[in-house]
Design an enzyme around this catalytic site. Structure first.
Site, PDB file in Angstrom:
ATOM      1  N   ALA A 199      43.198  67.118  49.482  1.00 30.47           N
ATOM      2  CA  ALA A 199      41.818  67.559  49.177  1.00 30.47           C
ATOM      3  C   ALA A 199      41.745  68.789  48.273  1.00 30.47           C
ATOM      4  O   ALA A 199      40.662  69.332  48.065  1.00 30.47           O
ATOM      5  CB  ALA A 199      40.989  67.791  50.433  1.00 30.47           C
ATOM      6  N   ALA A 200      42.869  69.239  47.718  1.00 26.41           N
ATOM      7  CA  ALA A 200      42.803  70.350  46.760  1.00 26.41           C
ATOM      8  C   ALA A 200      41.895  69.968  45.597  1.00 26.41           C
ATOM      9  O   ALA A 200      41.053  70.761  45.149  1.00 26.41           O
ATOM     10  CB  ALA A 200      44.194  70.721  46.246  1.00 26.41           C
ATOM     11  N   GLY A 201      42.057  68.741  45.103  1.00 26.55           N
ATOM     12  CA  GLY A 201      41.253  68.284  43.982  1.00 26.55           C
ATOM     13  C   GLY A 201      39.773  68.192  44.337  1.00 26.55           C
ATOM     14  O   GLY A 201      38.909  68.521  43.512  1.00 26.55           O
ATOM     15  N   ASP A 202      39.472  67.760  45.565  1.00 26.91           N
ATOM     16  CA  ASP A 202      38.065  67.684  45.987  1.00 26.91           C
ATOM     17  C   ASP A 202      37.474  69.079  46.131  1.00 26.91           C
ATOM     18  O   ASP A 202      36.310  69.308  45.783  1.00 26.91           O
ATOM     19  CB  ASP A 202      37.941  66.911  47.305  1.00 26.91           C
ATOM     20  CG  ASP A 202      38.292  65.437  47.133  1.00 26.91           C
ATOM     21  OD1 ASP A 202      38.159  64.913  46.010  1.00 26.91           O
ATOM     22  OD2 ASP A 202      38.691  64.802  48.125  1.00 26.91           O
TER      23      ASP A 202
ATOM     24  N   LYS B  23      36.221  60.669  49.034  1.00 30.21           N
ATOM     25  CA  LYS B  23      36.125  61.664  47.956  1.00 30.21           C
ATOM     26  C   LYS B  23      34.706  62.168  47.765  1.00 30.21           C
ATOM     27  O   LYS B  23      34.491  63.354  47.513  1.00 30.21           O
ATOM     28  CB  LYS B  23      36.632  61.086  46.638  1.00 30.21           C
ATOM     29  CG  LYS B  23      38.120  61.070  46.579  1.00 30.21           C
ATOM     30  CD  LYS B  23      38.654  60.798  45.216  1.00 30.21           C
ATOM     31  CE  LYS B  23      40.133  61.091  45.215  1.00 30.21           C
ATOM     32  NZ  LYS B  23      40.432  62.509  45.458  1.00 30.21           N
TER      33      LYS B  23
HETATM   34  P1  ADP Z   1      44.584  66.829  43.284  1.00 27.23           P
HETATM   35  O1  ADP Z   1      44.445  67.202  44.733  1.00 27.23           O
HETATM   36  O2  ADP Z   1      43.440  66.001  42.776  1.00 27.23           O
HETATM   37  O3  ADP Z   1      45.932  66.280  42.918  1.00 27.23           O
HETATM   38  P2  ADP Z   1      45.460  69.366  42.185  1.00 27.23           P
HETATM   39  O4  ADP Z   1      46.616  69.297  43.125  1.00 27.23           O
HETATM   40  O5  ADP Z   1      45.754  69.406  40.735  1.00 27.23           O
HETATM   41  O6  ADP Z   1      44.404  68.211  42.469  1.00 27.23           O
HETATM   42  O7  ADP Z   1      44.636  70.684  42.597  1.00 27.23           O
HETATM   43  C1  ADP Z   1      43.418  71.065  41.998  1.00 27.23           C
HETATM   44  C2  ADP Z   1      43.445  72.565  41.722  1.00 27.23           C
HETATM   45  O8  ADP Z   1      43.662  73.282  42.957  1.00 27.23           O
HETATM   46  C3  ADP Z   1      44.561  72.996  40.784  1.00 27.23           C
HETATM   47  O9  ADP Z   1      44.116  73.010  39.440  1.00 27.23           O
HETATM   48  C4  ADP Z   1      44.870  74.419  41.266  1.00 27.23           C
HETATM   49  O10 ADP Z   1      44.027  75.354  40.633  1.00 27.23           O
HETATM   50  C5  ADP Z   1      44.552  74.356  42.752  1.00 27.23           C
HETATM   51  N1  ADP Z   1      45.801  74.127  43.497  1.00 27.23           N
HETATM   52  C6  ADP Z   1      46.297  72.946  43.942  1.00 27.23           C
HETATM   53  N2  ADP Z   1      47.503  73.092  44.536  1.00 27.23           N
HETATM   54  C7  ADP Z   1      47.792  74.417  44.470  1.00 27.23           C
HETATM   55  C8  ADP Z   1      48.877  75.228  44.904  1.00 27.23           C
HETATM   56  N3  ADP Z   1      49.944  74.696  45.543  1.00 27.23           N
HETATM   57  N4  ADP Z   1      48.816  76.562  44.657  1.00 27.23           N
HETATM   58  C9  ADP Z   1      47.746  77.117  44.022  1.00 27.23           C
HETATM   59  N5  ADP Z   1      46.696  76.405  43.594  1.00 27.23           N
HETATM   60  C10 ADP Z   1      46.702  75.082  43.802  1.00 27.23           C
END
Ligand code: ADP
Length: 302
Positions: free
Chosen positions: A247-250, A38
């Protein structure tokens, strides 16, 4: 600039049609070995978002060291706060099946050596250059808690991504300017089951009650909920076709940190983080999926 205090791993991933049963061996069809952790992912996300970025972390003396340092270098992360310690580089051992399900064993190894004295040295070394401190919970919790206090004392904006979720001492929370849990982390820390914007707001209040300045609960495709003393606000997600949410959250946290360091107001920084998170889901993998600043600009201007 941005100082990240966190984990560095070599991510070793095997891809097979299905997971082996206990004791069974199956043949896979692909394998990757890339930079992960992370801390490293958020540092790469921040650097790709355009911020000068330092990573305070530990690697071992082994061949994986070169692989993770090459990955950090390739993405423009400053390496002078990465320490080489005796022993081995941390590893995340990942299996992925045909449906995209994964399971992961993380072995911290060198990451366990990251201590408060190293954090203090890195805060001193980047003084006047880094304005934002990004923290997560893949290094010893005592180190992260110390970093929050020391970072606040040094005048940095302290951002904590509380992942993987674990309880923290009460006296840590008041040093956090911004906390960025996802739904499951928020639920685990606060006891509030987070299923929608209203429950995310309740979870956000839990952090504010403990002294955090601003809680941002991320809800994947559901966007994010921002909670401050001034009130709560739901930000809707950017529309993308997600193929791998790793890694969306990262991407979100790294890009948010970079935007704050560049002097963006917090609302714009949240939007930049959300755009980066959305883009990260459109490509497979962790660090290789993190978007650059131009792509974020393009998504934001539509
Ligand atoms: P993590 O990976 O920590 O679980 P999230 O999935 O909540 O974090 O993603 C973090 C941010 O990325 C979200 O608040 C959103 O804005 C964006 N995001 C994540 N997944 C999507 C998606 N499928 N479509 C659009 N935006 C997304």
């Amino acid at each position: 600039g941005v100082l990240v205090v966190g984990s560095i791993t070599a991510d070793v991933t095997a891809f097979s049609a299905r997971f082996p049963r206990r004791g069974e061996t199956v043949l896979g069809h692909d394998f990757t070995l890339v930079l992960g952790g992370k801390g490293a992912n958020q540092a790469v996300a921040s650097a790709r978002a355009g911020a000068r970025t330092w990573l305070a972390g530990c690697v071992g003396r082994d061949p994986f060291r070169e692989i993770v340092l090459d990955g950090l270098r390739a993405h423009g992360v400053e390496l002078d706060q990465v320490r080489t310690v005796d022993g081995r580089t941390g590893v995340a051992h990942i299996r992925v099946d045909a449906s995209g399900e994964n399971d992961i064993v993380i072995t911290p190894l060198a990451n366990a050596e990251l201590g408060p004295a190293m954090v203090d040295a890195s805060i001193a070394a980047t003084a006047g250059k880094a304005g934002v401190l990004l923290l997560q919970l893949e290094v010893p919790a005592a180190t992260t808690c110390h970093a929050a206090k020391a970072g606040r004392a040094a005048g940095l904006t302290v951002v904590l991504d509380p992942a993987p979720a674990q309880p923290l001492p009460d006296d840590t929370w008041p040093h956090i300017d911004l906390v960025t849990p996802n739904e499951s982390e928020a639920a685990e820390l606060t006891g509030v089951e987070v299923t929608d914007a209203a429950s995310a707001e309740r979870a956000g209040r839990w952090f504010l009650d403990r002294g955090v300045g601003h809680a941002l609960i991320t809800l994947g495709a559901g966007g994010a909920v921002s909670v401050t003393a001034a009130g709560a606000r739901h930000f809707t997600a950017y529309q993308v076709t997600a193929v791998d949410t790793t890694a969306a959250g990262d991407a979100f946290t790294g890009s948010l940190g970079a935007a704050l360091a560049a002097g963006d107001d917090v609302e714009r920084a949240i939007r930049r983080g959300m755009a980066a998170g959305a883009l990260a889901t459109t490509r497979p993998g962790a660090s290789p999926s993190l978007p650059g600043r131009d792509e974020v600009d393009a998504l934001m201007t539509g």
